[in-house]
Design a protein around this motif. Structure first.
Motif: not given
Length: 135
Positions: A1, A19, A101, A103-106, A108-109
């Motif tokens: 990230l 991104k 978290a 995963n990466k999406e969690e 990130k959030d």
């Protein structure tokens, strides 16, 4: 990230989750965001000499926009002099210390939420300048 941020001694912070890897182009986009946030004042940017910060394309951008901001560089490797490094230290050691978290999406959030909470704490942001010995 990959997260980009800038802090000010009055306790303000702008940030964004990138991104992609930070390149000269991505860094220019961040500088343009700062200019949009402060259209009527000259911005002083003090940063390290990361490759993206000193790339030719960034130098050209700085020259074209010298009325909007001034760029100064810290010595080659001086993380203790960079108040923004305190942002990352605070994020990792206090805000994300017990994150779970999956995963990466969690992640990130979670990072976004924690950075927003730091952004809403001018006193904490001002302390980054004292922690860096830059008052």
């Amino acid at each position: 990230l990959c997260v980009t941020s800038a802090v000010s001694p009055v306790g303000r912070m702008v940030f964004r989750i990138e991104k992609e890897k930070v390149s000269g182009i991505v860094h220019i986009e961040f500088l343009e965001q700062m200019i949009k946030n402060h259209p009527r004042r000259k911005i002083i940017v003090i940063e390290d000499k990361a490759p993206a910060h000193i790339s030719g394309i960034v130098k050209e951008f700085v020259e074209r926009n010298n009325k909007k901001f001034a760029m100064y560089f810290l010595p080659s490797y001086a993380p203790k002099l960079n108040p923004d490094e305190q942002t990352w230290k605070y994020l990792k050691q206090h805000k994300l210390k017990t994150h779970q978290a999956q995963n990466k999406e969690e992640l990130k959030d979670l990072v976004f939420a924690k950075m927003k909470s730091i952004q809403k704490s001018p006193k904490v942001i001002r302390s980054f300048f004292y922690g860096a010995g830059v008052t």
